[in-house]
Write a protein that holds these residues in place. Structure first.
Motif, short mmCIF file in Angstrom:
data_model
loop_
_atom_site.label_atom_id
_atom_site.label_comp_id
_atom_site.label_asym_id
_atom_site.label_seq_id
_atom_site.Cartn_x
_atom_site.Cartn_y
_atom_site.Cartn_z
N ARG A 91 0.83 -1.38 -0.17
CA ARG A 91 -0.40 -0.10 0.04
C ARG A 91 0.88 1.26 -0.36
NH1 ARG A 91 -5.65 -1.53 0.08
NH2 ARG A 91 -5.98 -3.44 1.14
N LEU A 92 1.99 1.64 0.81
CA LEU A 92 3.06 3.02 0.42
C LEU A 92 3.50 2.54 -0.39
CD1 LEU A 92 4.28 4.80 2.76
CD2 LEU A 92 6.19 2.74 2.92
N THR A 93 4.07 2.17 -0.96
CA THR A 93 4.08 1.68 -2.34
C THR A 93 3.63 2.26 -2.93
OG1 THR A 93 6.40 -0.66 -2.11
CG2 THR A 93 5.69 0.25 -4.25
N ALA A 94 2.17 1.66 -3.26
CA ALA A 94 1.91 1.78 -4.30
C ALA A 94 1.05 3.75 -4.54
CB ALA A 94 0.12 1.18 -4.48
N ALA A 95 0.87 4.02 -2.93
CA ALA A 95 0.58 5.05 -3.19
C ALA A 95 1.48 6.34 -3.41
CB ALA A 95 -0.09 5.34 -1.64
N LEU A 96 2.80 5.66 -3.20
CA LEU A 96 4.09 6.59 -3.12
C LEU A 96 4.54 6.85 -4.60
CD1 LEU A 96 6.15 5.96 0.00
CD2 LEU A 96 5.05 8.08 -0.61
N TRP A 97 4.38 5.69 -5.10
CA TRP A 97 3.93 5.96 -6.54
C TRP A 97 3.76 6.77 -7.29
CZ3 TRP A 97 7.60 4.95 -10.08
CH2 TRP A 97 7.64 4.35 -11.51
N ALA A 160 12.71 1.52 -4.34
CA ALA A 160 11.99 2.47 -5.47
C ALA A 160 12.94 3.65 -5.85
CB ALA A 160 11.44 2.52 -4.48
N ARG A 161 14.01 3.96 -5.58
CA ARG A 161 14.18 4.93 -6.03
C ARG A 161 15.50 4.53 -7.51
NH1 ARG A 161 20.84 6.11 -4.85
NH2 ARG A 161 21.29 8.46 -6.52
N ALA A 162 14.95 3.70 -7.86
CA ALA A 162 15.34 3.00 -8.79
C ALA A 162 14.26 3.19 -10.54
CB ALA A 162 16.31 1.85 -9.52
N ALA A 163 13.14 2.49 -9.35
CA ALA A 163 11.82 2.14 -10.34
C ALA A 163 11.86 4.02 -10.49
CB ALA A 163 10.53 1.50 -8.75
N VAL A 164 11.58 4.99 -9.74
CA VAL A 164 11.23 5.91 -9.71
C VAL A 164 11.48 6.42 -11.11
CG1 VAL A 164 11.19 8.64 -9.20
CG2 VAL A 164 10.41 7.48 -7.76
N SER A 165 13.13 6.81 -11.20
CA SER A 165 13.70 7.16 -12.54
C SER A 165 13.89 5.77 -13.58
CB SER A 165 16.04 6.86 -11.72
OG SER A 165 15.79 7.44 -10.53
N ARG A 166 13.22 5.29 -13.38
CA ARG A 166 13.53 3.86 -15.02
C ARG A 166 12.34 3.51 -14.91
NH1 ARG A 166 18.94 3.40 -15.67
NH2 ARG A 166 20.84 3.65 -14.31
N ILE A 167 11.55 3.14 -14.47
CA ILE A 167 9.84 2.54 -15.36
C ILE A 167 9.36 4.12 -15.78
CG2 ILE A 167 7.75 1.95 -14.31
CD1 ILE A 167 9.45 -0.13 -11.78
N ASP A 168 8.93 3.97 -16.74
CA ASP A 168 7.38 5.29 -17.58
C ASP A 168 6.64 4.85 -16.74
OD1 ASP A 168 6.43 6.66 -18.55
OD2 ASP A 168 6.38 5.37 -20.49
N ALA A 181 8.34 -4.94 -7.57
CA ALA A 181 9.86 -4.91 -6.88
C ALA A 181 10.09 -4.81 -5.61
CB ALA A 181 10.35 -3.55 -8.32
N VAL A 182 9.53 -3.93 -5.20
CA VAL A 182 10.13 -3.72 -3.37
C VAL A 182 9.06 -4.89 -2.63
CG1 VAL A 182 8.65 -2.80 -1.59
CG2 VAL A 182 9.51 -1.02 -3.85
N LEU A 183 8.60 -5.79 -3.26
CA LEU A 183 7.68 -6.86 -2.22
C LEU A 183 8.89 -7.78 -2.63
CD1 LEU A 183 3.93 -7.56 -3.41
CD2 LEU A 183 5.24 -6.57 -1.16
N SER A 184 9.76 -7.68 -3.53
CA SER A 184 10.98 -8.58 -4.35
C SER A 184 11.35 -8.49 -3.49
CB SER A 184 10.82 -8.95 -5.79
OG SER A 184 11.71 -10.34 -5.88
N ILE A 185 12.23 -7.65 -3.59
CA ILE A 185 13.04 -7.09 -2.18
C ILE A 185 12.79 -7.51 -0.98
CG2 ILE A 185 14.77 -5.57 -1.44
CD1 ILE A 185 15.91 -6.11 -4.26
N ALA A 186 11.79 -6.96 -0.35
CA ALA A 186 11.62 -7.29 0.62
C ALA A 186 11.31 -8.99 1.27
CB ALA A 186 10.06 -7.28 1.02
N GLY A 187 11.49 -9.55 0.31
CA GLY A 187 11.19 -11.20 0.78
C GLY A 187 10.45 -11.80 -0.25
N LEU A 188 9.06 -11.49 -0.26
CA LEU A 188 7.92 -12.61 -1.30
C LEU A 188 8.28 -13.03 -2.61
CD1 LEU A 188 6.59 -10.48 1.39
CD2 LEU A 188 4.58 -11.11 -0.34
N SER A 189 8.25 -13.96 -3.32
CA SER A 189 8.31 -14.76 -3.79
C SER A 189 6.79 -13.88 -4.85
CB SER A 189 8.05 -16.42 -4.59
OG SER A 189 6.81 -16.53 -4.02
N TRP A 190 7.50 -14.70 -6.37
CA TRP A 190 6.58 -13.57 -7.35
C TRP A 190 4.84 -14.23 -6.93
CZ3 TRP A 190 4.05 -16.12 -11.15
CH2 TRP A 190 4.15 -17.90 -10.81
#
Length: 207
Positions: A91-97, A160-168, A181-190
């Motif tokens: 939720r935090l990532t989606a809202a910030l994005w 998250a920083r890389a996402a802001v810079s590189r994802i359209d 991407a954030v959930l994956s780094i946090a340890g969740l599988s796809w």
């Protein structure tokens, strides 16, 4: 009365001009991140001299622009009230994005190495909120525990920083990519990420 009213109007006009400069700066930098102070002044409908009446230089203007954006991000972080850490992170990532996507170039500018130190200070409340989510997730086993909490929080931040810079940001799947991407780094599988987001489709509807 006759002295107070003009002073009050002058302050009101100055505040409106300052806000107009910040809006013009955000819009101009979204088109050209290297835009000069002259370009920003023209976009604000002011002379270079008038702009310097509000900001000492381009760096001072950028610093205030970053601080204003940080206030919005910090407010978003404080509004996320979700006890389940992976879902809180999503939720935090989606809202910030969603917020960053409106001003992606300015957000990327704030996160580049030149301004990173100022941005880090301005975003201290957001970083504390993220660290709390990570600690809770590690304590209850819902987030990976093979990396120390401060390091994991930093890795999530860098992702998250890389996402802001590189994802359209204009892509209809940009929010999903950033969250996954954030959930994956946090340890969740796809698969775990897919199950989480399928169970809570409103995550992708962050406003």
């Amino acid at each position: 009365m006759t002295t107070t009213a003009p002073l009050r109007q002058l302050r009101k006009d100055a505040a409106a001009n300052r806000a107009g400069i910040l809006r013009a700066a955000a819009a101009t930098l979204a088109i050209d991140p290297t835009a000069s102070i002259d370009q920003i002044a023209r976009a604000a409908g002011l002379s270079r001299r008038a702009l310097y009446g509000h900001f000492d230089d381009r760096q001072a203007l950028l610093s205030e622009l970053i601080s204003a954006g940080a206030q919005r991000f910090n407010a978003i972080a404080s509004s996320v009230d979700e006890p389940h850490p992976p879902l809180a992170l999503a939720r935090l990532t989606a809202a910030l994005w969603t917020e960053a996507a409106h001003v992606q170039i300015a957000a990327a500018l704030a996160l580049d190495d030149t301004h990173l130190e100022h941005t880090a200070v301005a975003l201290a409340p957001l970083r504390r909120a993220l660290a709390a989510i990570v600690r809770t997730g590690q304590d209850d086993g819902t987030l990976r525990t093979d990396i120390a909490a401060p390091t994991l929080a930093r890795l999530i931040e860098e992702t998250a920083r890389a996402a802001v810079s590189r994802i359209d940001a204009s892509s209809p799947i940009s929010t999903s990519l950033a969250v996954r991407a954030v959930l994956s780094i946090a340890g969740l599988s796809w698969r775990e990420s897919e199950a989480l987001l399928s169970a809570h489709p409103d995550v992708m509807e962050a406003k």
